[in-house]
Design a protein around this motif. Structure first.
Motif, PDB file in Angstrom:
ATOM      1  N   LEU A 281       0.841  -1.195   0.000  1.00 34.42           N
ATOM      2  CA  LEU A 281       0.000   0.000   0.000  1.00 34.42           C
ATOM      3  C   LEU A 281       0.873   1.241   0.000  1.00 34.42           C
ATOM      4  CD1 LEU A 281      -3.095   0.791   0.308  1.00 34.42           C
ATOM      5  CD2 LEU A 281      -2.525   1.230   2.705  1.00 34.42           C
ATOM      6  N   ASP A 282       0.659   2.127  -0.969  1.00 42.99           N
ATOM      7  CA  ASP A 282       1.411   3.378  -1.036  1.00 42.99           C
ATOM      8  C   ASP A 282       0.709   4.268  -2.068  1.00 42.99           C
ATOM      9  OD1 ASP A 282       4.270   4.412  -0.025  1.00 42.99           O
ATOM     10  OD2 ASP A 282       3.974   5.135  -2.082  1.00 42.99           O
ATOM     11  N   SER A 283       1.145   5.530  -2.153  1.00 42.64           N
ATOM     12  CA  SER A 283       0.587   6.412  -3.184  1.00 42.64           C
ATOM     13  C   SER A 283       1.327   6.263  -4.508  1.00 42.64           C
ATOM     14  CB  SER A 283       0.618   7.872  -2.717  1.00 42.64           C
ATOM     15  OG  SER A 283       1.927   8.249  -2.355  1.00 42.64           O
ATOM     16  N   ASP A 284       2.436   5.483  -4.521  1.00 47.42           N
ATOM     17  CA  ASP A 284       3.200   5.213  -5.738  1.00 47.42           C
ATOM     18  C   ASP A 284       3.038   3.738  -6.100  1.00 47.42           C
ATOM     19  OD1 ASP A 284       5.749   4.216  -7.150  1.00 47.42           O
ATOM     20  OD2 ASP A 284       5.917   6.399  -7.359  1.00 47.42           O
ATOM     21  N   GLN A 285       2.607   3.454  -7.334  1.00 47.08           N
ATOM     22  CA  GLN A 285       2.307   2.077  -7.708  1.00 47.08           C
ATOM     23  C   GLN A 285       3.537   1.169  -7.666  1.00 47.08           C
ATOM     24  OE1 GLN A 285      -0.058   1.561 -11.247  1.00 47.08           O
ATOM     25  NE2 GLN A 285      -1.259   3.395 -10.850  1.00 47.08           N
ATOM     26  N   THR A 286       4.700   1.663  -8.104  1.00 50.88           N
ATOM     27  CA  THR A 286       5.902   0.834  -8.079  1.00 50.88           C
ATOM     28  C   THR A 286       6.332   0.547  -6.652  1.00 50.88           C
ATOM     29  OG1 THR A 286       6.585   1.868 -10.157  1.00 50.88           O
ATOM     30  CG2 THR A 286       8.248   0.615  -8.970  1.00 50.88           C
ATOM     31  N   VAL A 287       6.224   1.557  -5.780  1.00 46.61           N
ATOM     32  CA  VAL A 287       6.569   1.350  -4.365  1.00 46.61           C
ATOM     33  C   VAL A 287       5.644   0.303  -3.753  1.00 46.61           C
ATOM     34  CG1 VAL A 287       6.753   2.445  -2.097  1.00 46.61           C
ATOM     35  CG2 VAL A 287       7.538   3.661  -4.149  1.00 46.61           C
ATOM     36  N   CYS A 288       4.340   0.351  -4.122  1.00 48.20           N
ATOM     37  CA  CYS A 288       3.394  -0.674  -3.651  1.00 48.20           C
ATOM     38  C   CYS A 288       3.919  -2.070  -3.977  1.00 48.20           C
ATOM     39  CB  CYS A 288       2.040  -0.510  -4.354  1.00 48.20           C
ATOM     40  SG  CYS A 288       1.008   0.780  -3.719  1.00 48.20           S
ATOM     41  N   ALA A 289       4.363  -2.251  -5.215  1.00 49.11           N
ATOM     42  CA  ALA A 289       4.834  -3.563  -5.657  1.00 49.11           C
ATOM     43  C   ALA A 289       6.087  -3.984  -4.895  1.00 49.11           C
ATOM     44  CB  ALA A 289       5.107  -3.537  -7.161  1.00 49.11           C
ATOM     45  N   ILE A 290       6.982  -3.026  -4.604  1.00 49.83           N
ATOM     46  CA  ILE A 290       8.201  -3.337  -3.855  1.00 49.83           C
ATOM     47  C   ILE A 290       7.865  -3.742  -2.428  1.00 49.83           C
ATOM     48  CG2 ILE A 290      10.321  -2.326  -2.916  1.00 49.83           C
ATOM     49  CD1 ILE A 290      10.475  -0.673  -5.535  1.00 49.83           C
ATOM     50  N   ILE A 291       6.876  -3.042  -1.811  1.00 53.71           N
ATOM     51  CA  ILE A 291       6.445  -3.401  -0.451  1.00 53.71           C
ATOM     52  C   ILE A 291       5.883  -4.827  -0.440  1.00 53.71           C
ATOM     53  CG2 ILE A 291       4.751  -2.888   1.353  1.00 53.71           C
ATOM     54  CD1 ILE A 291       5.054   0.098   0.532  1.00 53.71           C
ATOM     55  N   ALA A 292       5.031  -5.142  -1.453  1.00 55.37           N
ATOM     56  CA  ALA A 292       4.459  -6.495  -1.536  1.00 55.37           C
ATOM     57  C   ALA A 292       5.560  -7.536  -1.739  1.00 55.37           C
ATOM     58  CB  ALA A 292       3.449  -6.557  -2.677  1.00 55.37           C
ATOM     59  N   THR A 293       6.579  -7.160  -2.496  1.00 58.66           N
ATOM     60  CA  THR A 293       7.687  -8.088  -2.761  1.00 58.66           C
ATOM     61  C   THR A 293       8.516  -8.335  -1.497  1.00 58.66           C
ATOM     62  OG1 THR A 293       7.800  -7.336  -5.051  1.00 58.66           O
ATOM     63  CG2 THR A 293       9.729  -8.497  -4.198  1.00 58.66           C
ATOM     64  N   GLN A 294       8.744  -7.282  -0.714  1.00 54.99           N
ATOM     65  CA  GLN A 294       9.488  -7.461   0.541  1.00 54.99           C
ATOM     66  C   GLN A 294       8.739  -8.411   1.475  1.00 54.99           C
ATOM     67  OE1 GLN A 294      11.660  -4.177   2.576  1.00 54.99           O
ATOM     68  NE2 GLN A 294      10.232  -4.574   4.286  1.00 54.99           N
ATOM     69  N   LYS A 295       7.411  -8.325   1.506  1.00 59.41           N
ATOM     70  CA  LYS A 295       6.636  -9.267   2.322  1.00 59.41           C
ATOM     71  C   LYS A 295       6.866 -10.694   1.845  1.00 59.41           C
ATOM     72  CE  LYS A 295       2.896  -6.068   3.591  1.00 59.41           C
ATOM     73  NZ  LYS A 295       1.458  -5.800   3.492  1.00 59.41           N
ATOM     74  N   MET A 296       6.886 -10.871   0.524  1.00 55.27           N
ATOM     75  CA  MET A 296       7.139 -12.190  -0.029  1.00 55.27           C
ATOM     76  C   MET A 296       8.502 -12.719   0.388  1.00 55.27           C
ATOM     77  SD  MET A 296       9.203 -13.524  -2.639  1.00 55.27           S
ATOM     78  CE  MET A 296       9.433 -12.246  -3.849  1.00 55.27           C
ATOM     79  N   LEU A 297       9.527 -11.866   0.341  1.00 54.14           N
ATOM     80  CA  LEU A 297      10.883 -12.287   0.686  1.00 54.14           C
ATOM     81  C   LEU A 297      10.950 -12.795   2.113  1.00 54.14           C
ATOM     82  CD1 LEU A 297      12.908  -9.369  -0.979  1.00 54.14           C
ATOM     83  CD2 LEU A 297      12.552 -11.697  -1.863  1.00 54.14           C
ATOM     84  N   ASN A 298      10.213 -12.179   3.019  1.00 54.09           N
ATOM     85  CA  ASN A 298      10.216 -12.621   4.417  1.00 54.09           C
ATOM     86  C   ASN A 298       9.413 -13.902   4.621  1.00 54.09           C
ATOM     87  OD1 ASN A 298      11.675 -10.615   6.310  1.00 54.09           O
ATOM     88  ND2 ASN A 298      10.578  -9.287   4.879  1.00 54.09           N
ATOM     89  N   ILE A 299       8.331 -14.056   3.844  1.00 54.62           N
ATOM     90  CA  ILE A 299       7.527 -15.283   3.956  1.00 54.62           C
ATOM     91  C   ILE A 299       8.326 -16.495   3.513  1.00 54.62           C
ATOM     92  CG2 ILE A 299       5.517 -16.483   2.973  1.00 54.62           C
ATOM     93  CD1 ILE A 299       4.095 -13.721   2.992  1.00 54.62           C
ATOM     94  N   ILE A 300       9.113 -16.362   2.443  1.00 55.74           N
ATOM     95  CA  ILE A 300       9.873 -17.540   1.956  1.00 55.74           C
ATOM     96  C   ILE A 300      11.088 -17.815   2.810  1.00 55.74           C
ATOM     97  CG2 ILE A 300       9.037 -17.228  -0.414  1.00 55.74           C
ATOM     98  CD1 ILE A 300      11.871 -16.170  -1.104  1.00 55.74           C
TER      99      ILE A 300
END
Length: 506
Positions: A487-506
């Motif tokens: 979640l962010d006001s910048d779409q690319t930043v949103c995707a990076i935040i979602a990706t960081q969550k993925m990195l921690n889950i794996i």
């Protein structure tokens, strides 16, 4: 004892159109005229100056045809001039029945602009009024620059008023042409005229050069004027005229013994239409009609509203066809959030409400306003079960570039436990470049990233370009499929935040 009635004359289409850069089309003038008379219920409208242009003539003619069919013709007025009957001839062709004759209300204007004596001016005025009467046209007279006349040449003003009292005029209209009056002077000058000429119908016309127009209107009503000249949104030359929205609220709330015809609940609707037609934007903090004036921002105010409406005043938004709002941002408290959640039909327990409030405050530090429509995305992000992990991987920093003619690139710094990696890569887009750089980092660690199988972005309906957006990414490994959100006001930043969550889950 019955209330004293005050006439409201709206001059948005004449004096208001003198706002720099504003010119209403014929159809816009007709539409506004209908709204002013039938929706807002003003008593009279001044719609144009005589002799201005062919387009103005056609606009006036169309309004008069409509007004005649609907019994409003006696409410339609135009500004005319002491011009030996040229304005009267124009009026007859256009079908107008009421003239607002512009005359000189100060000796300076008379001497230096017209270069005439009072007697010469009065004689010419008398001839125009007589000609109007012979042609079935009623006359009101403006004393242009009357306020300076009262300051500097009162003998002339009263000489003029002595003369005009003998003429068949309906209204004597006293303008503060340059917006110079203080409320004290308005009180003194109007009182003096009122006492000296108790039988004259007196209108007051205020300009806003010192931001005192509404205060001067209030004093004029106290001192016995019979009518006021106002404009929608305070439009007019220089700093504008007295705004109808503020004047109506002030009279209703501070002079309850005064009766005016205006339908308050239609003010906002008419205001927004005039804003659209004129292209002149209403300031967000403008009383009554500004976007922010019925918005509580501080959490303590929302809390007070929950406890016996402690921060309410007589200026209730519902009076003007509006609703109270509770802004979301860094000053928000739980009460602000709850007010907005109630409007969305949502309810959270205390712990989740605390988390959402904290997230709104964090976002408010970076984004001026969080909207009510953003809340479902914030809730989804805060209560996302995939976020419940120990954070071992963080994207510490990144530089994303996108240039015409060059491939997008990303330089990233990633911390995995206590080790920091930096990589650079290109891609088909900024996020693709980011993922390619991330792949390089994980190859160094001899690790494999999941496959990205779905990617979606949502933005709240009706949002602006700075809206919060939510990116949801679906990932697939050999043994499971899962999603993460950013979640962010910048779409690319949103995707990076979602990706960081993925990195921690794996």
């Amino acid at each position: 004892m019955s209330n004293r009635k005050i006439e409201i004359m709206d001059t948005t289409l004449r004096d208001g159109e003198q706002t720099s850069g504003v010119s209403f089309s014929a159809s816009e003038k007709l539409t506004i005229s209908k709204l002013l008379l039938e929706e807002l219920l003003v008593d009279r409208i001044e719609i144009a100056s005589a002799r201005v242009s062919d387009g103005e003539f056609e606009a006036v003619k169309n309004i008069c045809l409509w007004a005649q069919e609907n019994n409003y013709l006696d409410k339609i007025e135009v500004l005319t001039f002491v011009d030996k009957g040229v304005s009267i001839d124009w009026m007859l062709k256009a079908g107008v029945k009421v003239q607002n004759l512009l005359t000189k209300g100060s000796l300076n204007h008379l001497i230096y602009q017209l270069k005439k004596t009072p007697e010469q001016h009065f004689s010419e005025i008398e001839q125009v009024i007589k000609l109007a009467q012979e042609n079935g046209i009623a006359t009101n007279v403006y004393l242009e620059d009357w306020s300076n006349g009262m300051r500097n040449s009162q003998d002339y003003v009263f000489q003029y008023l002595d003369f005009i009292s003998t003429q068949p005029v309906k209204r004597v209209m006293l303008p503060d042409t340059l917006g110079i009056l203080t409320p004290w002077e308005t009180n003194q000058f109007i009182s003096k005229v009122r006492i000296s000429y108790p039988n004259l119908h007196i209108d007051f016309h205020a300009h806003n050069d010192y931001d005192l127009a509404t205060a001067n209107i209030l004093e004029a009503v106290k001192c016995g004027v019979n009518g006021l000249h106002l404009t929608v949104n305070g439009m007019g030359e220089r700093a504008g005229n007295a705004p109808i929205e503020s004047a109506v609220a002030v009279i209703h709330d501070f002079l309850p013994e005064i009766e005016i015809n205006i339908k308050e609940s239609s003010i906002y609707k008419v205001s927004k239409l005039v804003e659209t037609f004129s292209g002149v934007r209403i300031p967000h903090n403008k009383p009554i009609t500004g976007d922010n004036v019925f918005t509580q921002t501080a959490g303590i105010h929302a809390d007070g509203d929950n406890k016996k409406n402690l921060y309410f005043s007589d200026l209730l938004p519902e009076r003007f066809g509006r609703k109270r709002k509770y802004a979301l941002g860094k000053t928000s408290g739980k009460a602000n959030i709850e007010k907005n959640l109630n409007e969305l039909g949502l309810k959270l327990n205390d712990e989740d409400l605390r988390k959402v409030t904290q997230r709104v405050i964090e976002l408010g530090d970076r984004k001026e306003t969080v909207t009510k429509e953003d809340l479902p995305y914030i809730i989804s992000d805060v209560l996302d079960k995939s976020s419940s992990y120990t954070e071992k991987v963080t994207v510490e920093s990144y530089v994303l570039t996108h240039s015409k003619g060059l491939r997008p690139s990303a330089t990233i710094s990633v911390r995995i436990e206590n080790e920091v990696f930096e990589e650079n890569a290109q891609g088909d887009g900024q996020f693709d470049a980011f993922m390619n750089a991330l792949n390089k980092v994980y190859k160094k660690k001899k690790l494999t990233l999941p496959n990205l199988t779905d990617y979606s972005v949502r933005i709240a309906p009706g949002s602006n370009s700075d809206a919060l957006c939510e990116t949801t990414i679906m990932w697939e490994t050999d043994n499971k499929t899962f999603t993460t959100r950013g979640l962010d006001s910048d779409q690319t930043v949103c995707a990076i935040i979602a990706t960081q969550k993925m990195l921690n889950i794996i």
